[in-house]
Design an enzyme around this catalytic site. Structure first.
Site, PDB file in Angstrom:
ATOM      1  N   ASP A  36       6.098  -2.838  25.504  1.00 58.54           N
ATOM      2  CA  ASP A  36       7.048  -2.075  26.327  1.00 58.54           C
ATOM      3  C   ASP A  36       8.027  -1.250  25.490  1.00 58.54           C
ATOM      4  O   ASP A  36       8.572  -0.258  25.969  1.00 58.54           O
ATOM      5  CB  ASP A  36       7.898  -3.025  27.192  1.00 58.54           C
ATOM      6  CG  ASP A  36       7.141  -3.512  28.409  1.00 58.54           C
ATOM      7  OD1 ASP A  36       5.947  -3.202  28.532  1.00 58.54           O
ATOM      8  OD2 ASP A  36       7.755  -4.219  29.234  1.00 58.54           O
ATOM      9  N   TYR A  55       2.158   6.331  33.597  1.00 58.09           N
ATOM     10  CA  TYR A  55       2.692   5.375  32.626  1.00 58.09           C
ATOM     11  C   TYR A  55       1.719   4.245  32.292  1.00 58.09           C
ATOM     12  O   TYR A  55       1.890   3.576  31.273  1.00 58.09           O
ATOM     13  CB  TYR A  55       3.990   4.748  33.154  1.00 58.09           C
ATOM     14  CG  TYR A  55       5.224   5.528  32.750  1.00 58.09           C
ATOM     15  CD1 TYR A  55       5.721   5.436  31.452  1.00 58.09           C
ATOM     16  CD2 TYR A  55       5.877   6.360  33.652  1.00 58.09           C
ATOM     17  CE1 TYR A  55       6.842   6.146  31.070  1.00 58.09           C
ATOM     18  CE2 TYR A  55       7.006   7.078  33.276  1.00 58.09           C
ATOM     19  CZ  TYR A  55       7.481   6.962  31.984  1.00 58.09           C
ATOM     20  OH  TYR A  55       8.587   7.663  31.595  1.00 58.09           O
ATOM     21  N   VAL A 139      13.678  -2.911  37.797  1.00 63.61           N
ATOM     22  CA  VAL A 139      14.058  -1.493  37.692  1.00 63.61           C
ATOM     23  C   VAL A 139      13.640  -0.950  36.331  1.00 63.61           C
ATOM     24  O   VAL A 139      14.177  -1.349  35.298  1.00 63.61           O
ATOM     25  CB  VAL A 139      15.581  -1.296  37.905  1.00 63.61           C
ATOM     26  CG1 VAL A 139      15.921   0.186  37.864  1.00 63.61           C
ATOM     27  CG2 VAL A 139      16.018  -1.905  39.226  1.00 63.61           C
TER      28      VAL A 139
END
Ligand SMILES: Nc1ncnc2c1ncn2[C@@H]1O[C@H](COP(=O)(O)OP(=O)(O)O)[C@@H](O)[C@H]1O
Ligand SMILES: O=C(O)c1ccc[n+]([C@@H]2O[C@H](COP(=O)([O-])O)[C@@H](O)[C@H]2O)c1
Length: 200
Positions: A36, A55, A139
């Site tokens: 990530d 993504y 989020v």
């Protein structure tokens, strides 16, 4: 210096980060590298025909940088660990010690050169409904637009998983709905057994 590289892959929100970050607290000489942290800037990620930002593909990640970091760890695990966390004490003088690198991410087994490095591969999976529920309370930057999970994330998961299963066959699948403590103790026991074999 002996080395072990453990891959903790899995679906988005499968629990990869939660599991990975608990391991170094219990394993000496270990460090986590997270996929990530290698996402490209939003300006470099194109949208598909539906307008969804792409993504969930290796092209959205700086895999060259991730591989470079792993290469640096391989060259000098102790030095790399200390450069990341100066509070880590060097135990290089201890005989027969092993350094453990935990690599976690949703596409770690889809990248051929990275996939070849693993001594052990785990894949955390959870059902669709749980995945959608967990994802809805997370989020990201940028945040998921409406319809992103069903219109992009889930179809991409199915596509990436198919590609992974076509090329990798020694993956230990873990049920990500199990309690975190249970997952941790299963993987920890497994790694400790590998460490004993490696140290012999
Ligand atoms: N074993 C588990 N049981 C229930 N919830 C979990 C478990 N592991 C992680 N979670 C929750 O799921 C969400 C995603 O976890 P995270 O570890 O960030 O997943 P990933 O890194 O795979 O995307 C977080 O809200 C986390 O608290
Ligand atoms: O971290 C980022 O920069 C980022 C920006 C936008 C989206 N993401 C999402 O991150 C997901 C992979 O991370 P994870 O932790 O959910 O496995 C993947 O499904 C992407 O859609 C991640």
């Amino acid at each position: 210096m002996r080395k072990l590289i453990i891959g903790i892959g899995g679906m988005t929100n499968g629990g990869k980060t939660t599991l990975s970050k608990s391991l170094p607290e219990l394993l000496h000489n270990s460090l986590v590298i997270s996929q990530d942290n290698f996402f490209k800037d939003d300006s470099m990620v194109p949208a598909d025909v539906s307008g969804f930002k792409q993504y969930d593909t290796l092209d959205a990640l700086h895999m060259d940088r991730m591989m470079a970091d792993i290469g640096s760890w391989q060259e000098d695990p102790q030095g790399f660990m200390m450069s990341r966390d100066p509070s880590v004490k060097s135990t290089a003088s201890e005989p027969s010690n092993v350094c453990v690198l935990i690599v976690e991410g949703f596409l770690i087994f889809n990248h051929g050169p990275l996939n070849t490095l693993f001594n052990k591969r785990y894949f955390l999976q959870i059902p669709y409904e749980i995945c959608k529920e967990r994802r809805s309370s997370r989020v990201y930057v940028p945040p998921d637009p409406p319809g992103y999970f069903d219109g992009y994330v889930w179809p991409m998961y199915l596509k990436n998983r198919k590609a992974m299963e076509e090329t990798v066959n020694d993956i230990v699948f873990l049920d990500g709905t199990q309690k975190s403590e249970m997952l941790l103790s299963t993987v920890l026991a497994d790694i400790q057994e590998m460490l004993m074999i490696t140290q012999r």
